[in-house]
Design a protein around this motif. Structure first.
Motif, PDB file in Angstrom:
ATOM      1  N   SER A  26       0.811  -1.213   0.000  1.00 32.16           N
ATOM      2  CA  SER A  26       0.000   0.000   0.000  1.00 32.16           C
ATOM      3  C   SER A  26       0.847   1.267   0.000  1.00 32.16           C
ATOM      4  O   SER A  26       0.320   2.351  -0.150  1.00 32.16           O
ATOM      5  N   TYR A  27       2.155   1.128   0.198  1.00 30.62           N
ATOM      6  CA  TYR A  27       3.023   2.308   0.179  1.00 30.62           C
ATOM      7  C   TYR A  27       3.074   2.891  -1.220  1.00 30.62           C
ATOM      8  O   TYR A  27       3.129   2.163  -2.196  1.00 30.62           O
ATOM      9  N   PRO A  28       3.124   4.218  -1.319  1.00 31.87           N
ATOM     10  CA  PRO A  28       3.237   4.836  -2.652  1.00 31.87           C
ATOM     11  C   PRO A  28       4.679   4.788  -3.160  1.00 31.87           C
ATOM     12  O   PRO A  28       5.624   4.615  -2.396  1.00 31.87           O
ATOM     13  N   TRP A  29       4.830   4.945  -4.462  1.00 31.98           N
ATOM     14  CA  TRP A  29       6.148   5.065  -5.088  1.00 31.98           C
ATOM     15  C   TRP A  29       6.428   6.560  -5.241  1.00 31.98           C
ATOM     16  O   TRP A  29       5.724   7.253  -5.966  1.00 31.98           O
ATOM     17  N   HIS A  30       7.443   7.045  -4.540  1.00 34.18           N
ATOM     18  CA  HIS A  30       7.850   8.443  -4.622  1.00 34.18           C
ATOM     19  C   HIS A  30       9.020   8.560  -5.583  1.00 34.18           C
ATOM     20  O   HIS A  30       9.712   7.579  -5.862  1.00 34.18           O
ATOM     21  N   VAL A  31       9.259   9.776  -6.064  1.00 35.86           N
ATOM     22  CA  VAL A  31      10.350  10.018  -7.005  1.00 35.86           C
ATOM     23  C   VAL A  31      11.384  10.923  -6.359  1.00 35.86           C
ATOM     24  O   VAL A  31      11.046  11.997  -5.852  1.00 35.86           O
ATOM     25  N   LEU A  32      12.639  10.465  -6.379  1.00 33.50           N
ATOM     26  CA  LEU A  32      13.747  11.240  -5.861  1.00 33.50           C
ATOM     27  C   LEU A  32      14.486  11.860  -7.042  1.00 33.50           C
ATOM     28  O   LEU A  32      14.920  11.139  -7.950  1.00 33.50           O
ATOM     29  N   TRP A  33      14.630  13.163  -7.028  1.00 33.10           N
ATOM     30  CA  TRP A  33      15.344  13.873  -8.085  1.00 33.10           C
ATOM     31  C   TRP A  33      16.784  14.039  -7.612  1.00 33.10           C
ATOM     32  O   TRP A  33      17.025  14.570  -6.532  1.00 33.10           O
ATOM     33  N   THR A  34      17.731  13.578  -8.425  1.00 30.33           N
ATOM     34  CA  THR A  34      19.132  13.600  -8.022  1.00 30.33           C
ATOM     35  C   THR A  34      19.947  14.571  -8.872  1.00 30.33           C
ATOM     36  O   THR A  34      19.513  14.990  -9.944  1.00 30.33           O
ATOM     37  N   ARG A  35      21.126  14.884  -8.401  1.00 30.19           N
ATOM     38  CA  ARG A  35      22.069  15.657  -9.203  1.00 30.19           C
ATOM     39  C   ARG A  35      22.503  14.791 -10.375  1.00 30.19           C
ATOM     40  O   ARG A  35      22.355  13.572 -10.352  1.00 30.19           O
ATOM     41  N   SER A  36      23.063  15.432 -11.384  1.00 33.72           N
ATOM     42  CA  SER A  36      23.503  14.727 -12.580  1.00 33.72           C
ATOM     43  C   SER A  36      24.498  13.617 -12.225  1.00 33.72           C
ATOM     44  O   SER A  36      25.465  13.842 -11.483  1.00 33.72           O
ATOM     45  N   ASN A  37      24.235  12.424 -12.713  1.00 28.07           N
ATOM     46  CA  ASN A  37      25.085  11.239 -12.529  1.00 28.07           C
ATOM     47  C   ASN A  37      25.197  10.765 -11.076  1.00 28.07           C
ATOM     48  O   ASN A  37      26.129  10.056 -10.737  1.00 28.07           O
ATOM     49  N   CYS A  38      24.274  11.139 -10.218  1.00 31.14           N
ATOM     50  CA  CYS A  38      24.317  10.737  -8.803  1.00 31.14           C
ATOM     51  C   CYS A  38      23.225   9.731  -8.433  1.00 31.14           C
ATOM     52  O   CYS A  38      22.980   9.496  -7.253  1.00 31.14           O
ATOM     53  N   GLU A  39      22.577   9.142  -9.406  1.00 33.11           N
ATOM     54  CA  GLU A  39      21.483   8.211  -9.125  1.00 33.11           C
ATOM     55  C   GLU A  39      21.962   7.037  -8.269  1.00 33.11           C
ATOM     56  O   GLU A  39      21.325   6.685  -7.272  1.00 33.11           O
ATOM     57  N   GLN A  40      23.091   6.428  -8.656  1.00 36.58           N
ATOM     58  CA  GLN A  40      23.604   5.269  -7.923  1.00 36.58           C
ATOM     59  C   GLN A  40      24.067   5.667  -6.522  1.00 36.58           C
ATOM     60  O   GLN A  40      23.840   4.933  -5.560  1.00 36.58           O
ATOM     61  N   LEU A  41      24.669   6.832  -6.381  1.00 36.67           N
ATOM     62  CA  LEU A  41      25.117   7.321  -5.077  1.00 36.67           C
ATOM     63  C   LEU A  41      23.934   7.466  -4.124  1.00 36.67           C
ATOM     64  O   LEU A  41      23.972   6.990  -2.983  1.00 36.67           O
ATOM     65  N   VAL A  42      22.862   8.117  -4.576  1.00 34.62           N
ATOM     66  CA  VAL A  42      21.666   8.298  -3.749  1.00 34.62           C
ATOM     67  C   VAL A  42      21.048   6.942  -3.431  1.00 34.62           C
ATOM     68  O   VAL A  42      20.697   6.658  -2.279  1.00 34.62           O
ATOM     69  N   HIS A  43      20.953   6.080  -4.433  1.00 29.18           N
ATOM     70  CA  HIS A  43      20.383   4.742  -4.227  1.00 29.18           C
ATOM     71  C   HIS A  43      21.152   3.986  -3.149  1.00 29.18           C
ATOM     72  O   HIS A  43      20.560   3.428  -2.225  1.00 29.18           O
TER      73      HIS A  43
END
Length: 191
Positions: A26-43
């Motif tokens: 039941s949890y929603p899927w939220h979207v995280l906006w990252t700096r350029s090329n930082c998707e893996q770092l944030v993940h």
């Protein structure tokens, strides 16, 4: 501060999707906006804190200096999906991630959400092993459902079709981004 985040070492698409329990559906899927090329770092930072994330990736040609090579790159550059109930302490913990610009939405208690069906369609496209690529966002076109094969049941927009081949586009309205996969038009039905 150094914000450079190399993308060449990303996991294969779908690996970043944590197993989701029945109680968390039941949890929603939220979207995280990252700096350029930082998707893996944030993940990686948020996954280490036990949060459920999805970073869809595809294999693409990348250029580093004068050399070109194939590497896993994010399907939606600049974005990571978070599957989590969001209270204020969790929101503040998420916001501490280095490389994160913000969580999409008006404020912490009014966050934008992506439908679970869109996330499931993207997950299945990435895990099917078919060549997929980012595609310009589309609203127009015929909505179709795949009748058989590894993408059976996935819905999207059929963009280009000749007698046998077409392109199926699955869109995330909130991001105004899409992903396209080439397929056999004989296995699609109108949705």
């Amino acid at each position: 501060m150094d914000w450079a985040c190399p993308v060449g070492t990303l996991p294969k698409g779908g690996e970043a999707l944590a197993e989701v329990g029945v109680d968390s559906m039941s949890y929603p899927w939220h979207v995280l906006w990252t700096r350029s090329n930082c998707e893996q770092l944030v993940h990686d930072q948020l996954a280490a804190k036990g949060l459920s994330l999805f970073l869809p990736t595809v294999e693409a040609w990348t250029r580093r200096g004068a050399s070109r090579r194939r590497a896993r790159v994010p399907l939606f550059s600049g974005y990571v999906f978070l599957h989590q109930a969001m209270d204020k302490p969790t929101y503040l913990e998420v916001c501490k991630a280095r490389g994160l610009v913000r969580v999409l939405g008006e404020r912490w208690d009014r966050l934008a959400a992506v439908p679970a069906s869109d996330i499931e369609a993207i997950r299945r496209v990435v895990s099917a092993g078919l060549p997929a690529l980012p595609y310009p966002y589309l609203r127009e076109g015929q909505r179709v459902r795949i009748a058989r094969g590894p993408l059976e049941g996935v819905e999207g927009i059929l963009v280009r079709a000749d007698r046998k081949k077409g392109v199926l586009v699955v869109s995330v309205d909130l991001l105004r981004r899409s992903v396209a996969v080439q397929l056999d038009c004989t296995i699609v039905d109108a949705a």
